[in-house]
Write a protein that holds these residues in place. Structure first.
Motif, PDB file in Angstrom:
ATOM      1  N   LEU A  25       0.873  -1.165   0.000  1.00  0.00           N
ATOM      2  CA  LEU A  25       0.000   0.000   0.000  1.00  0.00           C
ATOM      3  C   LEU A  25       0.910   1.214   0.000  1.00  0.00           C
ATOM      4  CD1 LEU A  25      -2.350  -1.220   2.895  1.00  0.00           C
ATOM      5  CD2 LEU A  25      -2.550  -1.727   0.453  1.00  0.00           C
ATOM      6  N   LYS A  58      -2.398   4.791  -2.313  1.00  0.00           N
ATOM      7  CA  LYS A  58      -2.951   5.384  -1.098  1.00  0.00           C
ATOM      8  C   LYS A  58      -2.809   6.900  -1.111  1.00  0.00           C
ATOM      9  CE  LYS A  58      -2.746   7.119   3.203  1.00  0.00           C
ATOM     10  NZ  LYS A  58      -2.156   8.424   3.615  1.00  0.00           N
ATOM     11  N   SER A  60      -4.950  10.351   1.219  1.00  0.00           N
ATOM     12  CA  SER A  60      -6.072  10.736   2.076  1.00  0.00           C
ATOM     13  C   SER A  60      -6.709  12.028   1.592  1.00  0.00           C
ATOM     14  CB  SER A  60      -5.595  10.916   3.522  1.00  0.00           C
ATOM     15  OG  SER A  60      -5.074   9.704   4.032  1.00  0.00           O
ATOM     16  N   ILE A  96      -6.848   2.974  -1.904  1.00  0.00           N
ATOM     17  CA  ILE A  96      -7.191   2.929  -0.490  1.00  0.00           C
ATOM     18  C   ILE A  96      -7.162   4.353   0.043  1.00  0.00           C
ATOM     19  CG2 ILE A  96      -4.764   2.449   0.129  1.00  0.00           C
ATOM     20  CD1 ILE A  96      -5.800   0.952   2.591  1.00  0.00           C
ATOM     21  N   THR A  97      -8.124   4.688   0.903  1.00  0.00           N
ATOM     22  CA  THR A  97      -8.129   6.007   1.532  1.00  0.00           C
ATOM     23  C   THR A  97      -8.713   5.894   2.928  1.00  0.00           C
ATOM     24  OG1 THR A  97      -8.577   8.363   1.115  1.00  0.00           O
ATOM     25  CG2 THR A  97     -10.415   6.844   0.822  1.00  0.00           C
ATOM     26  N   GLN A 116      -9.818   2.565   4.868  1.00  0.00           N
ATOM     27  CA  GLN A 116      -8.834   2.475   5.950  1.00  0.00           C
ATOM     28  C   GLN A 116      -9.334   3.228   7.181  1.00  0.00           C
ATOM     29  OE1 GLN A 116      -4.454   2.188   5.393  1.00  0.00           O
ATOM     30  NE2 GLN A 116      -4.492   4.344   5.999  1.00  0.00           N
ATOM     31  N   PHE A 238       2.860  -1.189   4.245  1.00  0.00           N
ATOM     32  CA  PHE A 238       2.306   0.131   3.971  1.00  0.00           C
ATOM     33  C   PHE A 238       3.468   1.125   3.996  1.00  0.00           C
ATOM     34  CE2 PHE A 238       0.727   4.229   5.247  1.00  0.00           C
ATOM     35  CZ  PHE A 238      -0.563   4.355   4.770  1.00  0.00           C
ATOM     36  N   GLU A 240       4.179   5.293   2.916  1.00  0.00           N
ATOM     37  CA  GLU A 240       3.882   6.558   2.271  1.00  0.00           C
ATOM     38  C   GLU A 240       5.122   7.018   1.514  1.00  0.00           C
ATOM     39  OE1 GLU A 240       0.226   8.340   4.899  1.00  0.00           O
ATOM     40  OE2 GLU A 240       2.245   9.084   5.340  1.00  0.00           O
TER      41      GLU A 240
END
Length: 278
Positions: A25, A58, A60, A96-97, A116, A238, A240
């Motif tokens: 992710l 990913k 947000s 995915i968020t 998420q 995961f 970022e």
């Protein structure tokens, strides 16, 4: 519908869990702009094609738990989901968020493949139930304040609401002030709950609130923790990532540089194969 085998979840087009390829992710912390999201998504799609990694993008639409009232939060639900939809349409990457409120679950599920639940909200029953009822895969981050075995109640809530494709994510536990520590025992302990377990390699190096009005972190530690987690048998990682993390509007100090992703993935795949986890 055929049920997936034990400790395996369907995540978009992928299966994740026991005997499956490593799930990754990856993407920026927050939607900074459509341009930034599309630029990073295109780079990640190149990585996916080059490596064959099972990659979910990913980002947000809102970071509702920022340290300061002045911190950048993102474009919000409607605009953010529109940007994510464009990224998916252009790259084909599943999405995915995060959601922060129960009423965000249904609109987000109409766009993304995985919902998420942030770590601080992992015990919020209404959130978990609303997310599970959408039918989308669900990734719940273990709270920094929780023991891995206490996630059993979270799993029970999701399953009682009909959520069948569930991931749990280990992201470190609070260790004194502004510090997290990663306990690799959390991986097999949460796998004992019969769910795939993801390791958050970037938030685990975060120093929450460590910069006063924002969090700090040490991205140098990302490869060490990711490699240790894969050796310990995690089902996914995961991370970022950003092409210029020092200029990122959220979580820059603990984001991986995009140029470092592909070499790290090669090491993670090698470790996973050598350990015999897939």
């Amino acid at each position: 519908m055929i049920e997936p085998p034990q400790r395996v979840a369907r995540v978009g087009p992928y299966l994740a869990g026991a005997g499956q390829p490593l799930l990754v992710l990856a993407g920026p912390c927050v939607i900074e702009s459509e341009e930034v999201v599309l630029r990073i998504a295109r780079r990640l799609e190149q990585v996916r094609r080059a490596t064959g990694v099972h990659l979910v993008f990913k980002a947000s639409f809102d970071k509702a738990n920022r340290s300061s009232i002045d911190s950048f939060r993102g474009p919000g639900l409607e605009q953010g989901l529109a940007i994510l939809a464009r990224a998916k349409a252009e790259t084909g990457l599943p999405l995915i968020t995060d959601i922060h409120q129960p009423d965000q679950a249904a609109p987000a599920a109409a766009v993304v493949d995985v919902l998420q639940i942030p770590a601080f909200l992992c015990r919020q029953t209404d959130m978990l139930v609303a997310a599970a009822r959408t039918g989308r895969a669900l990734n719940v981050k273990k709270g920094q304040f929780m023991a891995p075995w206490d996630m059993r109640n979270v799993v029970d809530k999701v399953r009682a609401a009909g959520g069948g494709n569930l991931l749990l994510t280990e992201r470190g536990v609070s260790f004194g002030y502004n510090t997290l520590v990663s306990d690799m025992r959390s991986i097999p302990l949460m796998q004992d709950l019969d769910v795939p377990v993801v390791f958050d390699a970037t938030h685990s190096v975060q120093m929450p609130g460590g910069a006063g009005k924002s969090s700090s972190g040490d991205r140098r530690m990302i490869p060490y923790l990711a490699q240790a987690a894969v050796a310990a048998g995690c089902d996914g990682v995961f991370m970022e990532v950003h092409d210029d993390p020092d200029a990122a509007l959220s979580d820059g100090p603990n984001m991986l540089r995009m140029d470092d992703l592909e070499p790290l993935l090669a090491r993670l795949f090698a470790i996973r194969a050598a350990a015999g986890w897939c």
